[in-house]
Every structure is written in C-alpha cells, then in structure tokens.
Write a protein that holds these residues in place. Structure first.
Motif, PDB file in Angstrom:
ATOM      1  N   PRO A  95       0.841  -1.206   0.000  1.00  9.26           N
ATOM      2  CA  PRO A  95       0.000   0.000   0.000  1.00  9.26           C
ATOM      3  C   PRO A  95       0.873   1.251   0.000  1.00  9.26           C
ATOM      4  CG  PRO A  95      -0.666  -1.544   1.727  1.00  9.26           C
ATOM      5  CD  PRO A  95       0.666  -2.021   1.209  1.00  9.26           C
ATOM      6  N   HIS A  96       0.461   2.266  -0.737  1.00 12.82           N
ATOM      7  CA  HIS A  96       1.203   3.524  -0.786  1.00 12.82           C
ATOM      8  C   HIS A  96       0.244   4.709  -0.740  1.00 12.82           C
ATOM      9  CE1 HIS A  96       4.864   1.375  -1.569  1.00 12.82           C
ATOM     10  NE2 HIS A  96       4.458   0.920  -2.743  1.00 12.82           N
TER      11      HIS A  96
ATOM     12  N   CYS B 154       5.634   9.189  -0.165  1.00 14.44           N
ATOM     13  CA  CYS B 154       4.688   8.218   0.364  1.00 14.44           C
ATOM     14  C   CYS B 154       4.655   8.345   1.878  1.00 14.44           C
ATOM     15  CB  CYS B 154       5.112   6.807  -0.054  1.00 14.44           C
ATOM     16  SG  CYS B 154       4.017   5.536   0.602  1.00 14.44           S
TER      17      CYS B 154
ATOM     18  N   HIS C   9       9.128   3.327   3.661  1.00 12.59           N
ATOM     19  CA  HIS C   9       8.580   3.755   2.365  1.00 12.59           C
ATOM     20  C   HIS C   9       9.372   4.923   1.792  1.00 12.59           C
ATOM     21  CE1 HIS C   9       4.767   1.344   2.021  1.00 12.59           C
ATOM     22  NE2 HIS C   9       5.216   1.013   3.229  1.00 12.59           N
TER      23      HIS C   9
ATOM     24  N   LEU D 202      10.399   6.399  -2.387  1.00  8.33           N
ATOM     25  CA  LEU D 202       9.121   6.993  -2.800  1.00  8.33           C
ATOM     26  C   LEU D 202       9.039   8.466  -2.402  1.00  8.33           C
ATOM     27  CD1 LEU D 202       6.816   3.962  -2.040  1.00  8.33           C
ATOM     28  CD2 LEU D 202       7.273   4.955  -4.290  1.00  8.33           C
TER      29      LEU D 202
ATOM     30  N   ALA E 278       2.779   5.915   3.730  1.00 10.72           N
ATOM     31  CA  ALA E 278       2.312   4.638   4.273  1.00 10.72           C
ATOM     32  C   ALA E 278       3.263   4.180   5.380  1.00 10.72           C
ATOM     33  CB  ALA E 278       2.231   3.593   3.166  1.00 10.72           C
TER      34      ALA E 278
HETATM   35 CU   LIG Z   1       4.687   3.635   0.236  1.00  9.42          CU
END
Ligand SMILES: [Cu+2]
Length: 356
Positions: free
Chosen positions: A153-154, A199, A207, A212, A201
């Motif tokens: 999931p992001h 990101c 992350h 990201l 998450a």
């Molecule tokens: Cu992420």
C-alpha cells in the motif's frame, strides 16, 4: 532485487570491503570482478582495480570516488538529465478561468543501480528515484492521480496547504491505496516555494528509504529571474537493511557528477532547488568550493535569507540557492559530513564560457 551487495556486512564492514571508496581499489562492478549477482567478495579479499572504458572523468584514484560506471540507460534514469527535467503535467482551463494542472504518478517496484554494481530494490514513483519533479504555478488547481502498481500500500503526501482529506496519510481521505488501486489528490498550489512529496504509508521510514519521494515546485505568480535551474536531491540508501545508509548521493547515483560534472556558463545565474530526502541520518549538507551562494529557505520568499558557502538541511528541509561562477574551471561540491562525501555524495561544476 537479487543483486544486493554487502547483504551481511555492517556499514563499517561495508566501508572496509569497499576501501577503494577512500582512495584504493574502488567499488568495482561486481560482475566484472567475477562475482555472480547477489554475492559480494569476502571481506578483505584483494581485487585488482579496473579502468572504466571511455570515461571522460578524471582517474578515480586519489579522488575519493568509485571505479566504474552505472548503466544509466539500463536504469532509464540519467542523473544529468534529471537535473533539468520538470514535469509540468496536462494543463486545461476550469469554468472559473483558473488553470487546472493534472499529473499521473504510478508507484511500482524497480531495482535501480545506485553505484557501480550496487543494485538497490527500490520502490519508485514513475520508475525513478527521486520521482518526477512536479512543477506548477502559485494559485493553480492541482490534480494528481496516484496509481499503485506496486506490491505494498502507498500514498502521496504533498507538502503544501490543503484539506485533511488530501493529506495522503493512513486513516484520512483515501488513506493507504492498496496495490492495484488508485486515488486522486486535488488541492490549490500554495504557498509558492520549493516543496516535496513522498509516500506516507507505514512504516514511514521504510517507504521513504525505498525511494518513494520527489520534488514539488510551486513557482511564484510573479516568477523568478531567468536562470539555469537544477534540481538536487540529497539522498542515501540502506543497502543491507540495518537502518543505516551505505551509499550517499545527490540524485541517487553515487559520484555521478564527479564523473559527469554539471556544466554551467561562467557568469550565468544558477538556481539550485536543493531538497534533503536522506533517511536515517538527521541532517545533510551542501558545500560549494570557490564560491558563495544566496539562500532562499523553502523558497517561500523572494528575498535572500543568507549568503554562505555551506548549508545544512534537516530531513525534508529544502532551500533555493542562487549563485554565479565568476571564474572558469572545475569546482567541487559535496556534503560537509566527510563520511557522506566519501560514500558517494560529491561532484563537480564545470564552468566555461561555452556553458552547457
Ligand atoms: Cu509507500
């Protein structure tokens, strides 16, 4: 994904095994040294140095750099091109006359080469680390579609002013976007300045450390003076997942600008969008040799805050730097944390009357 160097070495062990980074044999492409992908040489094993073919850069020995070349074509990412690559999205007009600017960002997993022979299993926005530099103008309406084509999931969390539902954090608005799903973030471009997106998450540090993140520039409505504009993201990579970084760079590839100096014209205004995305280390810095620069912290004011040759930034902190090089020649820039420098965060400006 597969070819990880120093899987079982600590950061200090990595330093010892790659002693060439500080003036010896160098971090050679492992395949060229007869080590199959996924294996690193035993610590202490002597490996003869290789000479990079066709390199325009000065010899590595004595210059605190790596030996060999990262294959930027295979990676479909060239740090030299990234410096001036701005993604301006798709522009249209809203019924109220305002400009609507739309971007699409796809998150997916992709191994990237961060130093010669060192492959990092990155999570990317649009296939690169950093992700694309998104650029808008103050007051525009922004829409960013996030497509999650990755395996985790992001989200995208934008720095800037927006509603809680558009914050791109777990539990608010769309929250975490599962693999195979997408969402759209929309907000007004404010305030003008140099921002970032990443990101959010959980676990957050993972992350971010996986790659990201990207730069988000909001130009002031009045614009800035014409300049040669360069995006420089200070980042680093934890190649053995011990919560410390083994490779440091600006724009991901260790020593890239040492081998491929950034060409500028003598006397022209150079504007650097400098963002610190280094995870695990609390601070990072930029020092430029033979010159001083004006600092516009976060780029949110048009008056310079400071005139200096070294700037320190905390994680996610950023600054717009402006300078002119009065003399031709090759000028080093690097983190003034010497250890970061010797692990990849170093390069040169090449100043001439011809420029780019
Ligand atoms: Cu992420």
């Amino acid at each position: 994904m597969s070819s990880m160097v120093s899987n079982f070495l600590s950061r200090r062990g990595f330093l010892a095994a790659a002693a060439g980074l500080v003036g010896g044999a160098g971090l050679l492409p492992l395949a060229a040294r007869g080590f199959p992908a996924g294996q690193s040489p035993p610590p202490g094993e002597h490996v003869p140095p290789a000479v990079p073919a066709g390199s325009a850069a000065p010899p590595a020995h004595g210059l605190n750099t790596a030996v060999g070349e990262v294959d930027v074509r295979r990676m479909a990412y060239d740090p030299s091109a990234f410096l001036t690559a701005f993604e301006r999205g798709r522009v249209s007009r809203l019924p109220d006359g305002r400009t609507l600017r739309e971007f699409q960002v796809v998150a997916y997993d992709k191994p990237i080469e961060i130093a010669p022979g060192v492959i990092f299993p990155a999570w990317t926005f649009n296939g690169t680390v950093p992700g694309p530099t998104l650029r808008a103008r103050e007051g525009e309406r922004i829409r960013v579609k996030l497509v999650n084509a990755g395996t985790h999931p992001h989200t995208i969390h934008f720095h800037g002013i927006h509603t809680a539902a558009m914050d791109g954090v777990p539990g608010l608005g769309a929250g975490e976007v599962p693999p195979g799903k997408s969402t759209v973030y929309h907000f007004d471009a404010e305030p003008f300045g140099l921002h970032l997106y990443h990101c959010h998450a959980l676990p957050l540090k993972r992350h971010i450390a996986k790659g990201l993140y990207g730069v988000f520039i909001i130009d002031p409505a009045t614009g800035r003076p014409p300049a040669r504009e360069l995006v420089m993201v200070m980042n680093a990579f934890d190649t053995n997942f011990d919560g410390k970084n083994e490779v440091y760079a600006v724009n991901t590839v260790a020593f890239h600008y040492a081998r491929h100096p950034i060409r500028v014209r003598r006397g022209e205004l150079v504007r650097i969008y400098l963002v610190n995305m280094t995870e695990f280390d609390p601070i990072n810095s930029l020092h430029i040799h033979g010159n001083f620069f004006h600092v516009y912290r976060t780029g949110t004011r048009l008056q310079a805050w400071e005139y200096t040759d070294t700037i320190m930034l905390c994680q996610a902190e950023r600054a717009v730097l402006e300078l002119r090089f009065p003399y031709p020649g090759r000028y080093m820039f690097h983190a003034h944390q010497s250890e970061f420098t010797e692990l990849g965060w170093m390069g040169f400006f090449e100043v001439s009357d011809h420029g780019v």
